[in-house]
Write an enzyme that holds these catalytic residues in place. Structure first.
Site, PDB file in Angstrom:
ATOM      1  N   GLN A 133       0.854  -1.185   0.000  1.00 19.41           N
ATOM      2  CA  GLN A 133       0.000   0.000   0.000  1.00 19.41           C
ATOM      3  C   GLN A 133       0.889   1.233   0.000  1.00 19.41           C
ATOM      4  OE1 GLN A 133      -2.253   0.655   3.640  1.00 19.41           O
ATOM      5  NE2 GLN A 133      -4.118   0.911   2.458  1.00 19.41           N
ATOM      6  N   GLY A 134       0.944   1.921  -1.112  1.00 16.86           N
ATOM      7  CA  GLY A 134       1.809   3.093  -1.243  1.00 16.86           C
ATOM      8  C   GLY A 134       1.034   4.375  -1.017  1.00 16.86           C
ATOM      9  N   GLU A 184      -3.140  10.309  18.036  1.00 15.06           N
ATOM     10  CA  GLU A 184      -3.503  11.733  18.109  1.00 15.06           C
ATOM     11  C   GLU A 184      -4.522  12.073  17.026  1.00 15.06           C
ATOM     12  OE1 GLU A 184      -0.263  10.680  18.234  1.00 15.06           O
ATOM     13  OE2 GLU A 184      -0.259  10.896  20.412  1.00 15.06           O
ATOM     14  N   GLU A 202     -10.558  -2.279   7.761  1.00 19.72           N
ATOM     15  CA  GLU A 202      -9.421  -2.215   8.679  1.00 19.72           C
ATOM     16  C   GLU A 202      -9.929  -2.241  10.116  1.00 19.72           C
ATOM     17  OE1 GLU A 202      -5.906   0.657  10.205  1.00 19.72           O
ATOM     18  OE2 GLU A 202      -7.896   1.374   9.785  1.00 19.72           O
ATOM     19  N   SER A 228       1.808   6.695   2.243  1.00 19.45           N
ATOM     20  CA  SER A 228       2.633   7.699   2.940  1.00 19.45           C
ATOM     21  C   SER A 228       3.824   8.142   2.094  1.00 19.45           C
ATOM     22  CB  SER A 228       3.160   7.125   4.251  1.00 19.45           C
ATOM     23  OG  SER A 228       2.107   6.671   5.048  1.00 19.45           O
ATOM     24  N   SER A 257      -2.423   7.866  13.457  1.00 23.66           N
ATOM     25  CA  SER A 257      -1.885   7.847  14.831  1.00 23.66           C
ATOM     26  C   SER A 257      -2.992   8.071  15.856  1.00 23.66           C
ATOM     27  CB  SER A 257      -0.822   8.937  14.984  1.00 23.66           C
ATOM     28  OG  SER A 257      -1.454  10.207  15.068  1.00 23.66           O
ATOM     29  N   SER A 311       5.057  -1.009   3.601  1.00 24.74           N
ATOM     30  CA  SER A 311       5.315  -2.336   4.168  1.00 24.74           C
ATOM     31  C   SER A 311       5.395  -3.377   3.061  1.00 24.74           C
ATOM     32  CB  SER A 311       4.206  -2.726   5.149  1.00 24.74           C
ATOM     33  OG  SER A 311       4.209  -1.867   6.257  1.00 24.74           O
TER      34      SER A 311
HETATM   35  C1  LIG Z   1       5.285  -0.212  11.112  1.00 22.53           C
HETATM   36  C2  LIG Z   1       4.721   0.753  10.137  1.00 22.53           C
HETATM   37  C3  LIG Z   1       4.177   0.304   8.949  1.00 22.53           C
HETATM   38  C4  LIG Z   1       3.653   1.196   8.022  1.00 22.53           C
HETATM   39  N1  LIG Z   1       3.179   0.717   6.832  1.00 22.53           N
HETATM   40  C5  LIG Z   1       2.738   1.597   5.894  1.00 22.53           C
HETATM   41  C6  LIG Z   1       2.321   1.142   4.612  1.00 22.53           C
HETATM   42  O1  LIG Z   1       2.356  -0.059   4.318  1.00 22.53           O
HETATM   43  N2  LIG Z   1       1.922   2.049   3.689  1.00 22.53           N
HETATM   44  C7  LIG Z   1       1.874   3.394   3.971  1.00 22.53           C
HETATM   45  O2  LIG Z   1       1.470   4.156   3.129  1.00 22.53           O
HETATM   46  N3  LIG Z   1       2.260   3.865   5.193  1.00 22.53           N
HETATM   47  C8  LIG Z   1       2.685   2.999   6.150  1.00 22.53           C
HETATM   48  N4  LIG Z   1       3.105   3.469   7.368  1.00 22.53           N
HETATM   49  C9  LIG Z   1       3.127   4.919   7.596  1.00 22.53           C
HETATM   50  C10 LIG Z   1       2.114   5.419   8.596  1.00 22.53           C
HETATM   51  O3  LIG Z   1       0.844   5.438   8.025  1.00 22.53           O
HETATM   52  C11 LIG Z   1       2.573   6.802   9.066  1.00 22.53           C
HETATM   53  O4  LIG Z   1       3.724   6.626   9.838  1.00 22.53           O
HETATM   54  C12 LIG Z   1       1.530   7.539   9.858  1.00 22.53           C
HETATM   55  O5  LIG Z   1       0.470   7.945   9.030  1.00 22.53           O
HETATM   56  C13 LIG Z   1       2.112   8.758  10.564  1.00 22.53           C
HETATM   57  O6  LIG Z   1       2.824   9.571   9.673  1.00 22.53           O
HETATM   58  P1  LIG Z   1       4.300  10.090  10.021  1.00 22.53           P
HETATM   59  O7  LIG Z   1       5.077   8.919  10.464  1.00 22.53           O
HETATM   60  O8  LIG Z   1       4.783  10.886   8.902  1.00 22.53           O
HETATM   61  O9  LIG Z   1       4.120  11.014  11.300  1.00 22.53           O
HETATM   62  P2  LIG Z   1       3.646  12.549  11.299  1.00 22.53           P
HETATM   63  O10 LIG Z   1       2.386  12.690  10.552  1.00 22.53           O
HETATM   64  O11 LIG Z   1       4.776  13.429  10.928  1.00 22.53           O
HETATM   65  O12 LIG Z   1       3.336  12.738  12.851  1.00 22.53           O
HETATM   66  C14 LIG Z   1       4.359  12.931  13.837  1.00 22.53           C
HETATM   67  C15 LIG Z   1       3.674  13.117  15.179  1.00 22.53           C
HETATM   68  O13 LIG Z   1       2.857  14.287  15.142  1.00 22.53           O
HETATM   69  C16 LIG Z   1       1.525  13.946  15.470  1.00 22.53           C
HETATM   70  N5  LIG Z   1       0.603  14.742  14.657  1.00 22.53           N
HETATM   71  C17 LIG Z   1       0.596  14.922  13.316  1.00 22.53           C
HETATM   72  N6  LIG Z   1      -0.445  15.673  12.941  1.00 22.53           N
HETATM   73  C18 LIG Z   1      -1.135  15.979  14.070  1.00 22.53           C
HETATM   74  C19 LIG Z   1      -2.325  16.708  14.344  1.00 22.53           C
HETATM   75  N7  LIG Z   1      -3.051  17.274  13.374  1.00 22.53           N
HETATM   76  N8  LIG Z   1      -2.728  16.774  15.617  1.00 22.53           N
HETATM   77  C20 LIG Z   1      -2.022  16.186  16.619  1.00 22.53           C
HETATM   78  N9  LIG Z   1      -0.906  15.500  16.428  1.00 22.53           N
HETATM   79  C21 LIG Z   1      -0.461  15.399  15.159  1.00 22.53           C
HETATM   80  C22 LIG Z   1       1.393  12.472  15.166  1.00 22.53           C
HETATM   81  O14 LIG Z   1       0.358  11.862  15.920  1.00 22.53           O
HETATM   82  C23 LIG Z   1       2.750  11.958  15.541  1.00 22.53           C
HETATM   83  O15 LIG Z   1       2.784  11.716  16.920  1.00 22.53           O
HETATM   84  C24 LIG Z   1       3.635   2.574   8.307  1.00 22.53           C
HETATM   85  C25 LIG Z   1       4.159   3.034   9.527  1.00 22.53           C
HETATM   86  C26 LIG Z   1       4.698   2.146  10.428  1.00 22.53           C
HETATM   87  C27 LIG Z   1       5.253   2.680  11.702  1.00 22.53           C
END
Ligand SMILES: Cc1cc2nc3c(=O)[nH]c(=O)nc-3n(C[C@H](O)[C@H](O)[C@H](O)COP(=O)(O)OP(=O)(O)OC[C@H]3O[C@@H](n4cnc5c(N)ncnc54)[C@H](O)[C@@H]3O)c2cc1C
Lengths: 279, 362
Positions: free
Chosen positions: B118-119, B346, B233, B121, B344, B153
């Site tokens: 799933q692409g 949050e 999901e 992020s 997340s 992933s």
């Molecule tokens: C193990 C793992 C597997 C994954 N697999 C996939 C996958 O297969 N395909 C894919 O597309 N993605 C995947 N992801 C990505 C995942 O969806 C993102 O990590 C997630 O959406 C959070 O984005 P970010 O890591 O950029 O954090 P950010 O969005 O940068 O957030 C950083 C912090 O800020 C907080 N934050 C951000 N915005 C707000 C707000 N508006 N209010 C309050 N707090 C906020 C967040 O809660 C977090 O604590 C995976 C992630 C992990 C860890």
């Protein structure tokens, strides 16, 4: 009983609870509405409704006695001794008028009431007759609904306040710290309610009481913080709900005690029971 | 086929067909085990129930998929998060792919012949997914993609990818594609995750050409595609995960050195709460009722209780996470991501505040 009938019953109950003075008068009104029959015939409908609404409206009736007695197969109307946290015993007195403006005095004229929440006619006794497991479970489910109802009442007050109160030129509901506290409160309450809906046997009823106690204490903590100064006064209703859940949490086992008991049971059985099955 | 017939038949079949994972616990080993489990279940028919006939299924209510997931998770036969990927990929295909494409491709995933990823992020777009910038431009009857995805992933194992791209401004300017991962111009760089496996990847797109008939839905439907996986999901897939956590909790009970009853009780209470809540969601899903923002409550309860479980593991099995080379270590570490992926905690609380509590805008 279908959904429409249940709604209707809920409306009647709410009306009685918001218009009748707490205590014996409310007991009488509930009896008139058919509480004894409902408890005997439809406890799975009557108990969640009545106790949830006691919490939401903040009123008091002595119906916990009936729930415990009915589950034990005894005649309702008496006052069984009820275990309280720390190995204490209480009796939920009937026919005791709550002090006027409950919550103002810490020791009512009778001296019989729980000190923290004078509206609850709980009297300490030296020793008690242990309840049967079935009676205990029924009482815990009822108290669970009460605790969740009180939690919802607190959440409603805090939500209204958050939308109405402005600081720094905007409603405090726009601050994420405030929003997340209220969101966490809803998560805890909805989670606890889910455990209550699936509580059936002794252990799942114990679990539900623990979840409900924890959720109500979470609600008390977060809502107090959001209501801040006004919530710390006796002029606002919040304190009544907070005091209520602190007392009810200890009745028939506190969250802390029950949680330990859950752990002890699991350690003994070495396997985690699965409730909630897909059928 | 109703739930109890399905469960009884499946249990009997699992008695006779040993799918216990082999000793290779590496990521490649897990992916292979996943393929093995899917293949066996598909060939025997179990994996096909709950999916419509036109994508190779045998029909029946979707709750059968939750039951299958439960039985697999309870026996610890397949890595839970990877197993559950079908729940976020297949419904998208059913709802948005051309029927012939869905009919051709879905059986390959369900039957264990392929892995998909799933692409969504990107480096600049995590929580704020709608800001994604990987660009797709129309060129004749093809689309040309340039940009980068991250945290994808299993991308290094995947034959296909459900990809979100930018084709215009705003939420309505996102378009989804079903992409072959062997298309020229794609570079996959695995990233070593904290738990010691190359769980996810960076994926680079350099003039990657996709035929127009690989578009999912129409131009601009991408945001709806992304949102459409939510009900699955949050229902079938969560049920699977919860049952996995119960299985692991049983191991903790068996192994716990520190007899801290309060910690065991609190951990179990968290799991029980998440399970009861999810049970209600499964029922509503089973009745065909729409699932919406209230499932954010399920997500917070699940993520929180999962971390609570592994916190208890670390405390009650002193050293198991830090000093021993046991399964607990990667699992403990992986549990730290439970409040990050899939939106997340949050973000879930933001949704609860806005949509369930009606607190207005931030
Ligand atoms: C193990 C793992 C597997 C994954 N697999 C996939 C996958 O297969 N395909 C894919 O597309 N993605 C995947 N992801 C990505 C995942 O969806 C993102 O990590 C997630 O959406 C959070 O984005 P970010 O890591 O950029 O954090 P950010 O969005 O940068 O957030 C950083 C912090 O800020 C907080 N934050 C951000 N915005 C707000 C707000 N508006 N209010 C309050 N707090 C906020 C967040 O809660 C977090 O604590 C995976 C992630 C992990 C860890």
């Amino acid at each position: 009983m279908d959904a429409a009938e249940r709604d209707l019953l809920g409306q009647s109950l709410r009306k009685i609870m918001t218009s009748t003075v707490a205590g014996p008068a409310l007991d009488g009104e509930l009896a008139e509405l058919g509480w004894p029959e409902l408890l005997a015939e439809l406890p799975e409908v009557a108990v969640p409704l009545v106790f949830g609404l006691l919490g939401e409206t903040g009123t008091v009736a002595s119906v916990l006695n009936d729930v415990v007695l009915a589950a034990a197969g005894q005649e309702i109307g008496g006052t069984p001794s009820l275990p309280y946290a720390g190995g204490r015993w209480l009796v939920w007195a009937r026919d005791v008028e709550p002090p006027a403006g409950a919550g103002v005095e810490s020791t009512g004229p009778t001296g019989a009431f729980a000190v923290l929440d004078p509206a609850l006619p709980l009297r300490q006794v030296d020793a008690g007759e242990p309840l049967t497991e079935v009676a205990l479970a029924a009482g815990r489910r009822a108290l669970g609904w009460w605790l969740v109802g009180s939690g919802r009442a607190m959440l409603t007050l805090a939500r209204e306040h958050a939308l109405a109160r402005a600081q720094f030129g905007k409603p405090i509901a726009s601050f994420q710290a405030v929003r997340h506290k209220l969101a966490e409160t809803l998560v805890a309450l909805d989670g606890a309610e889910a455990t209550l809906l699936l509580a059936s046997d002794d252990f799942s009823s114990l679990l539900a009481k623990a979840a409900a106690g924890q959720a109500a204490l979470t609600a008390a903590k977060h809502c107090q913080q959001v209501l801040a100064g006004i919530g710390y006064t006796t002029e606002h209703d919040l304190h009544r709900h907070i005091e209520r859940v602190l007392v009810l949490d200890g009745l028939l086992g506190s969250t802390k005690e029950l949680t330990k008991q859950i752990g002890a049971t699991l350690r003994r059985d070495r396997v985690a029971p699965r409730y909630a099955h897909l059928l | 086929m109703n739930v109890s017939e399905f469960r009884t038949g499946l249990r009997a079949w699992l008695e006779d067909n040993d799918l216990t994972p082999g000793p290779d616990g590496s990521l490649a080993g897990q992916v292979e085990q996943l393929g093995r489990v899917r293949r066996a279940l598909f060939d025997a028919g179990w994996m096909r129930y709950g999916w419509p006939e036109h994508v190779g299924g045998l029909g029946g209510p979707a709750v059968l998929r939750a039951v299958l997931g439960e039985e697999i998770a309870s026996r610890e036969l397949a890595p839970p998060n990877f197993y559950a990927l079908i729940e976020v990929l297949v419904p998208t295909m059913i709802d948005y792919a051309r029927p012939e494409l869905a009919a051709e491709m879905v059986p390959r995933l369900l039957g264990g012949a392929e892995q998909w990823c799933q692409g969504f992020s990107e480096p600049g777009s995590g929580s704020d997914l709608a800001s994604l910038s990987t660009k797709a431009e129309q060129r004749g009857d093809t689309w040309v993609v340039n940009g980068q995805k991250v945290w994808t992933s299993l991308a290094q194992f995947a034959q296909r990818c459900v990809l979100l791209t930018r084709t215009g401004p705003g939420h309505g300017g996102i378009t989804a594609f079903f992409l072959d991962m062997d298309t020229p111009g794609i570079t996959v760089r695995p990233i070593l995750a904290m738990h010691g496996e190359e769980e996810f990847c960076e994926v680079f797109f350099d003039d990657v050409v996709i035929p127009a008939d690989r578009m999912l839905g129409k131009v601009g439907d991408g945001w709806a595609v992304a949102g459409s996986v939510l009900p699955f999901e949050r229902s079938t897939s969560f049920w699977h995960r919860i049952n996995h956590l119960y299985a692991r909790f049983d191991h903790l009970l068996a192994e716990a050195i520190d007899p801290d009853e309060a910690a065991l009780g609190a951990t179990y209470l968290g799991l029980h709460t998440a399970r009861c809540r999810s049970h209600g969601t499964q029922l509503r899903f089973g009745e065909g009722l729409p699932l919406g923002p209230e499932t954010s409550v399920d997500k917070v309860l699940l993520g929180t209780s999962e971390q609570h479980l592994y916190d208890a593991v670390r405390e009650l099995l002193p050293g198991a996470v830090e000093l021993a080379d046991s399964q607990w270590r990667p699992e403990y570490l992986y549990s730290r991501a439970a409040t990050i992926y899939g939106g997340s905690s949050e973000i879930q609380r933001n949704i609860i505040a806005r949509r369930l509590l009606g607190l207005g805008k931030e």
